[in-house]
Design a protein around this motif. Structure first.
Motif, PDB file in Angstrom:
ATOM      1  N   LEU A   7       0.821  -1.208   0.000  1.00 37.03           N
ATOM      2  CA  LEU A   7       0.000   0.000   0.000  1.00 37.03           C
ATOM      3  C   LEU A   7       0.856   1.259   0.000  1.00 37.03           C
ATOM      4  N   LEU A   8       1.988   1.226   0.684  1.00 34.04           N
ATOM      5  CA  LEU A   8       2.903   2.361   0.686  1.00 34.04           C
ATOM      6  C   LEU A   8       3.465   2.613  -0.717  1.00 34.04           C
ATOM      7  N   LEU A   9       3.862   1.538  -1.408  1.00 33.79           N
ATOM      8  CA  LEU A   9       4.360   1.698  -2.778  1.00 33.79           C
ATOM      9  C   LEU A   9       3.286   2.255  -3.711  1.00 33.79           C
ATOM     10  N   ILE A  10       2.060   1.792  -3.550  1.00 30.34           N
ATOM     11  CA  ILE A  10       0.958   2.297  -4.377  1.00 30.34           C
ATOM     12  C   ILE A  10       0.727   3.782  -4.088  1.00 30.34           C
ATOM     13  N   ALA A  11       0.776   4.165  -2.824  1.00 30.11           N
ATOM     14  CA  ALA A  11       0.553   5.562  -2.460  1.00 30.11           C
ATOM     15  C   ALA A  11       1.668   6.460  -2.996  1.00 30.11           C
ATOM     16  N   ILE A  12       2.915   6.047  -2.846  1.00 27.82           N
ATOM     17  CA  ILE A  12       4.032   6.845  -3.357  1.00 27.82           C
ATOM     18  C   ILE A  12       3.963   6.937  -4.880  1.00 27.82           C
ATOM     19  N   GLY A  13       3.627   5.829  -5.526  1.00 28.69           N
ATOM     20  CA  GLY A  13       3.482   5.843  -6.980  1.00 28.69           C
ATOM     21  C   GLY A  13       2.368   6.766  -7.445  1.00 28.69           C
ATOM     22  N   ALA A  14       1.249   6.780  -6.730  1.00 24.72           N
ATOM     23  CA  ALA A  14       0.141   7.659  -7.096  1.00 24.72           C
ATOM     24  C   ALA A  14       0.528   9.125  -6.913  1.00 24.72           C
ATOM     25  N   ILE A  15       1.271   9.409  -5.862  1.00 30.17           N
ATOM     26  CA  ILE A  15       1.738  10.792  -5.652  1.00 30.17           C
ATOM     27  C   ILE A  15       2.652  11.209  -6.794  1.00 30.17           C
ATOM     28  N   THR A  31       6.332   8.121 -15.042  1.00 32.20           N
ATOM     29  CA  THR A  31       6.630   6.717 -15.362  1.00 32.20           C
ATOM     30  C   THR A  31       7.097   5.971 -14.122  1.00 32.20           C
ATOM     31  N   VAL A  32       7.918   6.610 -13.304  1.00 31.77           N
ATOM     32  CA  VAL A  32       8.349   5.989 -12.047  1.00 31.77           C
ATOM     33  C   VAL A  32       7.137   5.726 -11.154  1.00 31.77           C
ATOM     34  N   GLY A  33       6.191   6.649 -11.144  1.00 32.02           N
ATOM     35  CA  GLY A  33       4.976   6.460 -10.356  1.00 32.02           C
ATOM     36  C   GLY A  33       4.164   5.275 -10.829  1.00 32.02           C
ATOM     37  N   VAL A  34       4.040   5.126 -12.145  1.00 33.36           N
ATOM     38  CA  VAL A  34       3.291   3.988 -12.693  1.00 33.36           C
ATOM     39  C   VAL A  34       3.988   2.678 -12.333  1.00 33.36           C
ATOM     40  N   VAL A  35       5.301   2.648 -12.420  1.00 35.94           N
ATOM     41  CA  VAL A  35       6.049   1.434 -12.071  1.00 35.94           C
ATOM     42  C   VAL A  35       5.830   1.087 -10.601  1.00 35.94           C
ATOM     43  N   LEU A  36       5.872   2.090  -9.720  1.00 38.13           N
ATOM     44  CA  LEU A  36       5.644   1.816  -8.292  1.00 38.13           C
ATOM     45  C   LEU A  36       4.223   1.336  -8.031  1.00 38.13           C
ATOM     46  N   ILE A  37       3.247   1.884  -8.730  1.00 40.52           N
ATOM     47  CA  ILE A  37       1.860   1.433  -8.575  1.00 40.52           C
ATOM     48  C   ILE A  37       1.728  -0.027  -9.001  1.00 40.52           C
ATOM     49  N   VAL A  38       2.338  -0.382 -10.119  1.00 39.91           N
ATOM     50  CA  VAL A  38       2.247  -1.762 -10.620  1.00 39.91           C
ATOM     51  C   VAL A  38       2.944  -2.730  -9.671  1.00 39.91           C
ATOM     52  N   VAL A  39       4.137  -2.371  -9.204  1.00 40.17           N
ATOM     53  CA  VAL A  39       4.866  -3.250  -8.273  1.00 40.17           C
ATOM     54  C   VAL A  39       4.088  -3.396  -6.959  1.00 40.17           C
ATOM     55  N   GLY A  40       3.524  -2.304  -6.465  1.00 42.09           N
ATOM     56  CA  GLY A  40       2.716  -2.379  -5.248  1.00 42.09           C
ATOM     57  C   GLY A  40       1.478  -3.227  -5.418  1.00 42.09           C
ATOM     58  N   ALA A  41       0.823  -3.118  -6.576  1.00 41.86           N
ATOM     59  CA  ALA A  41      -0.377  -3.928  -6.832  1.00 41.86           C
ATOM     60  C   ALA A  41      -0.032  -5.410  -6.917  1.00 41.86           C
ATOM     61  N   ILE A  42       1.073  -5.731  -7.575  1.00 47.09           N
ATOM     62  CA  ILE A  42       1.497  -7.137  -7.651  1.00 47.09           C
ATOM     63  C   ILE A  42       1.828  -7.660  -6.256  1.00 47.09           C
ATOM     64  N   GLY A  43       2.526  -6.859  -5.461  1.00 47.86           N
ATOM     65  CA  GLY A  43       2.848  -7.267  -4.092  1.00 47.86           C
ATOM     66  C   GLY A  43       1.603  -7.452  -3.241  1.00 47.86           C
TER      67      GLY A  43
END
Length: 94
Positions: A7-15, A31-43
Motif C-alpha cells: 500500500l505504501l508503494l501504491i501511495a508513493i506511486g500515485a503521488i 513513469t516511475v509512479g506507474v512502475v511503483l503502482i504496478v509493483v505495489g499492486a502485484i505485491g
C-alpha cells in the motif's frame, strides 16, 4: 513484501504520477509512479494470495479440573493451553 509495504508503494506511486509536476532531466517521474503502482499492486495480490492459502490450526489442551484455595465458591477450573500451527493447505508438499 507485505500488505503495508504494498500500500505504501501504491501511495508513493500515485503521488509521483498524479501530484508531482516538477521535471527532472533524464527521468520521467510519472513513469516511475506507474512502475511503483504496478509493483505495489502485484505485491498486494501476492500477499493476499499468501494469506488465503496458509492454514492456521489451533490445538487446545485441557488439563484436569483444579480448585484454587483462594476461590470462595470453590469452583473447579480447567487448565487450558493453546498451541497454534501454521501449515500450507497442500499436504503433498511434505
Amino acid at each position: 513484501m507485505r500488505i503495508g509495504l504494498s500500500l505504501l508503494l501504491i501511495a508513493i506511486g500515485a503521488i509521483l504520477k498524479f501530484a508531482v509536476t516538477t521535471h527532472v532531466n533524464g527521468l520521467n517521474l510519472a513513469t516511475v509512479g506507474v512502475v511503483l503502482i504496478v509493483v505495489g499492486a502485484i505485491g498486494l495480490v501476492l500477499s493476499l494470495i499468501w494469506l488465503a492459502v496458509r492454514r492456521r490450526t489451533d490445538v487446545i489442551h485441557e488439563g484436569t479440573p483444579t480448585v484454587y484455595p483462594g476461590d470462595p465458591a470453590g469452583r473447579p477450573v480447567r487448565q487450558r493451553s493453546r498451541t497454534t500451527y501454521y501449515e500450507p493447505n497442500d499436504p503433498g508438499e511434505y
